[in-house]
Write an enzyme that holds these catalytic residues in place. Structure first.
Site, PDB file in Angstrom:
ATOM      1  N   THR B 172      -7.599   6.914 -12.504  1.00 31.06           N
ATOM      2  CA  THR B 172      -7.748   5.968 -11.392  1.00 31.06           C
ATOM      3  C   THR B 172      -7.876   6.794 -10.128  1.00 31.06           C
ATOM      4  O   THR B 172      -7.158   7.780  -9.939  1.00 31.06           O
ATOM      5  CB  THR B 172      -6.523   5.057 -11.262  1.00 31.06           C
ATOM      6  OG1 THR B 172      -5.371   5.867 -11.048  1.00 31.06           O
ATOM      7  CG2 THR B 172      -6.319   4.238 -12.506  1.00 31.06           C
ATOM      8  N   GLU B 316      -4.348   1.124 -15.907  1.00 29.06           N
ATOM      9  CA  GLU B 316      -3.043   1.379 -16.528  1.00 29.06           C
ATOM     10  C   GLU B 316      -2.688   0.356 -17.605  1.00 29.06           C
ATOM     11  O   GLU B 316      -1.712   0.529 -18.333  1.00 29.06           O
ATOM     12  CB  GLU B 316      -1.944   1.377 -15.461  1.00 29.06           C
ATOM     13  CG  GLU B 316      -1.948   2.596 -14.546  1.00 29.06           C
ATOM     14  CD  GLU B 316      -2.860   2.445 -13.325  1.00 29.06           C
ATOM     15  OE1 GLU B 316      -3.762   1.572 -13.353  1.00 29.06           O
ATOM     16  OE2 GLU B 316      -2.663   3.181 -12.347  1.00 29.06           O
ATOM     17  N   LYS B 424       1.462  -8.199   7.416  1.00 30.97           N
ATOM     18  CA  LYS B 424       2.809  -8.652   7.740  1.00 30.97           C
ATOM     19  C   LYS B 424       2.854  -9.062   9.206  1.00 30.97           C
ATOM     20  O   LYS B 424       2.890  -8.231  10.105  1.00 30.97           O
ATOM     21  CB  LYS B 424       3.818  -7.545   7.422  1.00 30.97           C
ATOM     22  CG  LYS B 424       3.929  -7.329   5.917  1.00 30.97           C
ATOM     23  CD  LYS B 424       4.763  -6.126   5.535  1.00 30.97           C
ATOM     24  CE  LYS B 424       4.738  -5.971   4.004  1.00 30.97           C
ATOM     25  NZ  LYS B 424       5.215  -4.661   3.560  1.00 30.97           N
ATOM     26  N   TRP B 429       4.098 -13.144   5.412  1.00 30.30           N
ATOM     27  CA  TRP B 429       3.109 -12.351   4.693  1.00 30.30           C
ATOM     28  C   TRP B 429       1.811 -13.129   4.613  1.00 30.30           C
ATOM     29  O   TRP B 429       1.789 -14.263   4.140  1.00 30.30           O
ATOM     30  CB  TRP B 429       3.606 -12.043   3.278  1.00 30.30           C
ATOM     31  CG  TRP B 429       4.631 -10.952   3.219  1.00 30.30           C
ATOM     32  CD1 TRP B 429       5.394 -10.482   4.256  1.00 30.30           C
ATOM     33  CD2 TRP B 429       5.007 -10.200   2.064  1.00 30.30           C
ATOM     34  NE1 TRP B 429       6.218  -9.489   3.822  1.00 30.30           N
ATOM     35  CE2 TRP B 429       6.010  -9.301   2.464  1.00 30.30           C
ATOM     36  CE3 TRP B 429       4.598 -10.205   0.727  1.00 30.30           C
ATOM     37  CZ2 TRP B 429       6.616  -8.406   1.582  1.00 30.30           C
ATOM     38  CZ3 TRP B 429       5.199  -9.325  -0.149  1.00 30.30           C
ATOM     39  CH2 TRP B 429       6.198  -8.417   0.280  1.00 30.30           C
TER      40      TRP B 429
END
Lengths: 528, 528
Positions: B172, B316, B424, B429
């Site tokens: 990655t 992954e 933020k 959020w």
């Protein structure tokens, strides 16, 4: 990559976490239908694991179940296997001698039973000192399920053992010698489940409503309990009422989309549909196994737009060997042209290495003609029988199934016979199954058994025994004409006899041993 | 049960034995389409294994591939993995520095490449002394594939090693630090394949014709090469021509039923269909992953009766984390009511343990509202990065994906953002993905990037950068109105700017790093 052992507690955890409210419908012995969610089943299974541990059960110990398909039987499976004990499914159709032999052979410490089997277990207990306790699944008082689980927690730490640990145990009655046990492992059952979920095999997802009519004591109930949990499908469990009316009631009431069982069950359901003019609700697919499915069953379900798919397997294969949605090449054929493929036993999925061999063990061509012994290798195939020192495999690691058949160019396997039932006539092999299947296509025939009988000239010749359907007056001439149109001339039985009954073995299959004994000299005498 | 190691050579053996004549269609760099059967691919793969062994390649050695989706790339995978070597897929979109780093880190002894990448490899070789030889897949002369395979046999004894041996390696790029490698094992790839074959995931069978547009160098090409082989499906490989016209040509010509790729590919196909009035042949299902799929894409495919399904994953995870045919509850909703579920990233299948946690690592409720870090455990999830000593997991064995999101009561996971991209603002959020998805629903917007920019009062405030579609004259006011209708008031960006281009990273995703740097002081300056 992470270590993530393949253990079957994953299935119930997955179902309870992601499909918590999906119900399991279960019919009890009195006929009432109850519902319990996957979350509820998981809770009971966890309480059972604790209760077993409290009783002193250790990983690897064997626990018997003697029960029909019901929700507590499902919870018992997961509770026993989740804590590492081995669930030994007992077939109530075995003889008392067979049952006491296998209970002692497995050393079952506890047995979970349906109340209806109490008299049977009472008879067995004196022969089986290994049994420490009997728990009645459908009983909540002393000796019952709720009493046994009472006070135990809902958080048993399942798994955490080697995936090659035993999870289940099932004995085959066999036709000679003592019953032999097949010890399934967590890994073999996990992989078998992933194999049959595939679109080309059982094709199961969260949207399915699955009714296993095949009993859970038959070789993992063809794997459907695990498969349903693994995808969070709704299960419908018919208990002991397997007549057409009761099954239809469940199909309609619970919205069953997929079901599975032996041909005789479907004959009963189809007769009920025909008699009442009712329709099979949302039913889309019927899996037929345990015995060959007749063309009549396939065509009868076609009328209701229900697709019949053949499944073939055996206890030693966990149990699915072949299955199969038609390949694109077969789907492109006309409906009638598809029938021979739908009558075949199916294709092998990844995980099942399938071959046919001749008497020297040489692989035969997959030409649809060459007949050989069917052999299998794979992740869910027996290596050796339980507590046996001898491997059950040949030098290449293949298990000989005892069936003989062909494989065609599309990969379809066709069983032509059990090796021991093949009729060897004048150098030719005649398939007893072919004769039986064709005879049973006549609506007036309920059951057919073809056996090889000693013959002074041809070594063996086929003899066909038929049991008429109720109110049927089918004649020998009609059957002979039907067979003459369908079989090679030398495969038509010399004699066709009507009998009052045909003996069945413990697994519901025709028991040919007594028939062979009774008719041993039939052609010899005829020739005199 | 038998020992039957889960190794990926089983897939190609199964395809070659049972679906021998099923073709793989492959478009080469010049645009010509060739066909080779699964049996032919197996033959080439076997010859390659022999050739590698003759070169001195040992099990465990790394072999690179730098190639688009083509039939010889498929044969290379199976030939490399079957003999126990590790196939390291190189992403040609990585920078030269990244590529030479990972080639040296993996110590790739040989590299199989498409001819178009010769100039790239010429640049890399001086930095990568580990490379012993470069073989050109689409070249048959000196240095080419046929020359390398010439004279080698067709019967390599594949497998016969531990299923936990490495099979594939993929790095990655990451956003910080050096690229990290994920070493797939035979077992993890086998189990991932069985997981995605399921009806509720990719739902693949022998009757499907599968076109992976997602490149094979992206995390196992989402697993479709293995999956197609495991069921004997026909593969269609588009090579380097991923424009709408070329993809449509393959879809129509080869009868593609299932395809998979990133959203931009589908925008290009949909634009082609719209411009030409053509229809997408037999295409039934489009799997969208790599980036969030917009409602516009789903609705546009709806018009052609093509079902769009979201897939989410990462290198992954091998790479599929969530996927999902709608559950029965969602299927029962109206078409419009289903859209939010179809926009979600999907459900977890058995084999993927999924949870969201708060900043203290405590699991959050699956209520569709609580936003937390998405963590995964399972049979195909990384344990530690290649050649790293540190585990990549937390104490419970979970891998933190770096994505944040919600899980609802039906089990649907929704990514709200990458953890590092969350904006933020004054204690709230704000999801950058939400802003982008909604902006991109306007046909005049080709690409959208929302970033958090320092703000004197709110700590951060969203800023939205848009690239107009060709011939579009969409205005800030139109976008602002659209967003105001769809987002909470405080989530609407303070500034909406049109730019000529938006930078993309090596995996085709928006690279926000340079954007954040460029616009760092934008609101600070505005406030002055």
């Amino acid at each position: 990559m992470q270590s993530w052992p393949l253990t079957v507690d994953r299935f119930i955890d997955h179902a309870a976490r992601w499909h918590a409210d999906v119900p399991i419908a279960s019919r009890n012995h009195e006929g009432a239908i109850t519902h319990m969610s996957w979350e509820g089943v998981r809770r009971d299974a966890s309480r059972l694991s604790h209760a077993l541990a409290a009783h002193g059960i250790m990983p690897g110990d064997r626990i018997g179940t003697l029960a029909m398909n019901g929700v507590r039987h499902v919870a018992a499976w997961f509770g026993i296997m989740g804590m590492g004990a081995i669930c030994h499914t007992l077939n109530p159709r075995f003889s008392d001698e067979q049952l006491s032999y296998i209970i002692n052979h497995a050393a079952d410490r506890l047995i979970f039973i349906d109340r209806q089997f109490l008299p049977l277990v009472d008879r067995l207990r004196s022969q089986c000192p290994v049994i420490e306790r009997v728990v009645v699944l459908d009983g909540d008082g002393g000796g019952g399920w709720e009493r046994f689980l009472n006070g135990h927690g809902e958080d048993y730490p399942w798994g955490r053992f080697d995936e090659n640990s035993g999870s289940g145990l099932c004995y085959t009655s066999g036709t000679t010698g003592a019953p032999k046990g097949v010890l399934y492992t967590h890994r073999s059952n996990y992989l078998h489940t992933m194999m049959i979920l595939q679109p080309d095999s059982f094709n199961l997802g969260a949207g399915d409503i699955v009714m296993p009519v095949v009993p859970m004591f038959h070789a993992n109930g063809w794997g459907l309990i695990f498969a349903a949990a693994a995808v969070g499908a709704k299960l419908v469990l018919p208990g002991s009422r397997l007549d057409g009316a009761s099954l239809h009631d469940l199909i309609e009431r619970e919205g069953v989309t997929v079901t599975a069982g032996v041909p005789t069950v479907w004959l009963s359901l189809l007769a009920y549909l025909k008699d009442t003019g009712k329709r099979p609700g949302k039913l889309k697919r019927v899996f037929v196994g345990g015995a060959a499915c007749s063309e009549a069953i396939i065509r009868a379900f076609d009328q209701y737009c229900v697709e019949v798919q053949h499944v073939w397997g055996m206890t030693e294969l966990s149990p699915v060997g072949t299955s199969g949605r038609p390949t694109p090449e077969v789907q492109a054929l006309s409906h009638d042209e598809q029938i021979p493929y739908r009558l075949a036993q199916g294709r092998s999925m990844i995980g099942v290495d399938l071959r046919i061999v001749d008497e020297q063990g040489k692989e035969l061509p997959r030409d649809g003609k060459s007949v050989g012994a069917i052999q299998i290798r794979g992740h869910s195939v027996v290596g050796r029988y339980y507590r046996s020192d001898a491997p059950a495999l040949d030098a290449d690691g293949f298990f000989d199934t005892g069936d003989v058949g062909t494989i065609d160019a599309h990969g379809y396997m066709r069983i032509t016979d059990r090796a021991k039932d093949v009729i060897k006539s004048g150098g030719e092999w005649i398939s007893s199954v072919d004769i039986e299947i064709n005879a049973m296509n006549h609506p007036g025939v309920e059951l057919a058994a073809a056996i090889g009988v000693l013959h002074p000239k041809w070594n063996e010749r086929p003899l066909l025994l038929l049991k008429r359907s109720v109110n049927s007056d089918v004649t020998e001439e009609e059957i002979r004409e039907l067979l003459s149109n369908r079989l090679a001339r030398w495969a038509v039985p010399d004699a066709i006899l009507f009998v009052d009954d045909i003996p069945l073995g413990a697994t519901g299959k025709i028991d040919k041993k007594p028939l062979r004994a009774r008719y041993r000299d039939y052609y010899g005498k005829q020739g005199e």
